[in-house]
Design an enzyme around this catalytic site. Structure first.
Site, PDB file in Angstrom:
ATOM      1  N   ASP A 157      -0.017  -3.830   0.969  1.00  0.00           N
ATOM      2  CA  ASP A 157       1.067  -2.902   0.658  1.00  0.00           C
ATOM      3  C   ASP A 157       1.313  -2.958  -0.845  1.00  0.00           C
ATOM      4  O   ASP A 157       0.746  -3.805  -1.536  1.00  0.00           O
ATOM      5  CB  ASP A 157       2.334  -3.201   1.477  1.00  0.00           C
ATOM      6  CG  ASP A 157       2.923  -4.584   1.247  1.00  0.00           C
ATOM      7  OD1 ASP A 157       2.233  -5.444   0.652  1.00  0.00           O
ATOM      8  OD2 ASP A 157       4.067  -4.823   1.658  1.00  0.00           O
ATOM      9  N   PHE A 180      -3.992  -2.494  -5.729  1.00  0.00           N
ATOM     10  CA  PHE A 180      -4.370  -3.490  -6.732  1.00  0.00           C
ATOM     11  C   PHE A 180      -4.122  -3.047  -8.175  1.00  0.00           C
ATOM     12  O   PHE A 180      -4.136  -3.861  -9.088  1.00  0.00           O
ATOM     13  CB  PHE A 180      -5.835  -3.943  -6.583  1.00  0.00           C
ATOM     14  CG  PHE A 180      -6.097  -4.748  -5.342  1.00  0.00           C
ATOM     15  CD1 PHE A 180      -5.601  -6.033  -5.213  1.00  0.00           C
ATOM     16  CD2 PHE A 180      -6.832  -4.219  -4.293  1.00  0.00           C
ATOM     17  CE1 PHE A 180      -5.834  -6.779  -4.064  1.00  0.00           C
ATOM     18  CE2 PHE A 180      -7.076  -4.952  -3.142  1.00  0.00           C
ATOM     19  CZ  PHE A 180      -6.568  -6.244  -3.020  1.00  0.00           C
ATOM     20  N   TYR A 233       2.615  -3.476  -4.734  1.00  0.00           N
ATOM     21  CA  TYR A 233       3.270  -4.580  -5.433  1.00  0.00           C
ATOM     22  C   TYR A 233       4.784  -4.404  -5.328  1.00  0.00           C
ATOM     23  O   TYR A 233       5.302  -3.304  -5.584  1.00  0.00           O
ATOM     24  CB  TYR A 233       2.885  -4.593  -6.913  1.00  0.00           C
ATOM     25  CG  TYR A 233       1.429  -4.927  -7.203  1.00  0.00           C
ATOM     26  CD1 TYR A 233       0.878  -6.136  -6.801  1.00  0.00           C
ATOM     27  CD2 TYR A 233       0.624  -4.039  -7.915  1.00  0.00           C
ATOM     28  CE1 TYR A 233      -0.447  -6.449  -7.084  1.00  0.00           C
ATOM     29  CE2 TYR A 233      -0.700  -4.343  -8.206  1.00  0.00           C
ATOM     30  CZ  TYR A 233      -1.233  -5.559  -7.785  1.00  0.00           C
ATOM     31  OH  TYR A 233      -2.535  -5.868  -8.077  1.00  0.00           O
ATOM     32  N   HIS A 289      -9.605 -12.704   0.621  1.00  0.00           N
ATOM     33  CA  HIS A 289      -8.738 -11.934  -0.266  1.00  0.00           C
ATOM     34  C   HIS A 289      -8.774 -12.541  -1.676  1.00  0.00           C
ATOM     35  O   HIS A 289      -8.902 -13.762  -1.834  1.00  0.00           O
ATOM     36  CB  HIS A 289      -7.302 -11.949   0.280  1.00  0.00           C
ATOM     37  CG  HIS A 289      -6.420 -10.923  -0.335  1.00  0.00           C
ATOM     38  ND1 HIS A 289      -5.756 -11.138  -1.523  1.00  0.00           N
ATOM     39  CD2 HIS A 289      -6.090  -9.668   0.062  1.00  0.00           C
ATOM     40  CE1 HIS A 289      -5.046 -10.068  -1.831  1.00  0.00           C
ATOM     41  NE2 HIS A 289      -5.231  -9.151  -0.889  1.00  0.00           N
TER      42      HIS A 289
END
Length: 222
Positions: A66, A79, A68, A189
């Site tokens: 989701d 990202f 930031y 991740h």
């Protein structure tokens, strides 16, 4: 939610989804949230990924979780942060470290990933909004159903697409992807909690470009 600027081949799809019961419920939830809380990204940026990368141009998909939750960071591309954001978020910094190691090049000067999106890298969060300072606060409100359908639309494209699935949440979407047609690369991740467990050294950026070149497609200038 404004989506007038999305690419034409996304627009019909989004308009159809807006009429579905789950999305009407999601819209009501978001209206209340934006009135009562600080929600990220701004309303005008929720569908930024669909503006930057037309469906027919998608060559690579990167799935985030989701947005930031820090004000000024999220702008609708997973990202990515706006050009003036420093220091970079830790996950993005680790992505840049892997790019530098994999491709033997200097990292970009900022965290703005629009140049990826414009080359066909679809930067999709599975949940498109969040409350300030409260990660995953908009999970399980309907966004996941919408973004699963987005993945389905990409899966139906006539050409092969590279899916970069980082972490277990992204990897759970593998069931939506035709592995006979598309190329899936999986790794932990890039967050500081897991990057050392196999994200570093995964070489996904060079592998993606090798796949594209094999099919006479332009590689990504990471």
């Amino acid at each position: 939610m404004a989506f007038n600027d999305v690419a034409p081949d996304w627009k019909e799809f989004i308009e159809t989804e807006f009429e579905q019961p789950y999305f009407k419920k999601l819209s009501s939830f978001l209206k209340e949230e934006y009135e009562q809380h600080t929600i990220l990204p701004p309303k005008t940026k929720i569908f930024a990924a669909f503006e930057a990368t037309p469906l027919h141009n998608v060559k690579v998909v990167i799935l985030g979780q989701d947005p930031y939750p820090t004000p000024g960071h999220a702008h609708g591309l997973c990202f990515s942060v706006l050009p003036d954001v420093f220091p970079l978020p830790k996950s993005l910094n680790n992505i840049y470290k892997e790019i530098s190691s994999d491709l033997n090049q200097n990292p970009p000067k900022n965290g703005y990933l629009m140049h990826w999106a414009e080359q066909g890298v679809f930067l999709l969060n599975t949940v498109l909004t969040v409350r300030k300072g409260d990660p995953q606060s908009h999970a399980n409100q309907g966004w996941e159903e919408f973004t699963d359908k987005v993945i389905g639309k990409i899966n139906d494209l006539p050409h092969p697409v590279v899916f970069l699935l980082w972490g277990s949440r992204a990897q759970s979407k593998k069931i939506l992807i035709d592995t006979k047609k598309h190329y899936i690369l999986e790794a932990p991740h890039p967050s500081p909690l897991s990057a050392h467990r196999g994200f570093f050294g995964c070489r996904h950026f060079s592998k993606t470009n090798a796949f594209l070149l094999e099919r006479n497609l332009e590689p990504i200038a990471w």
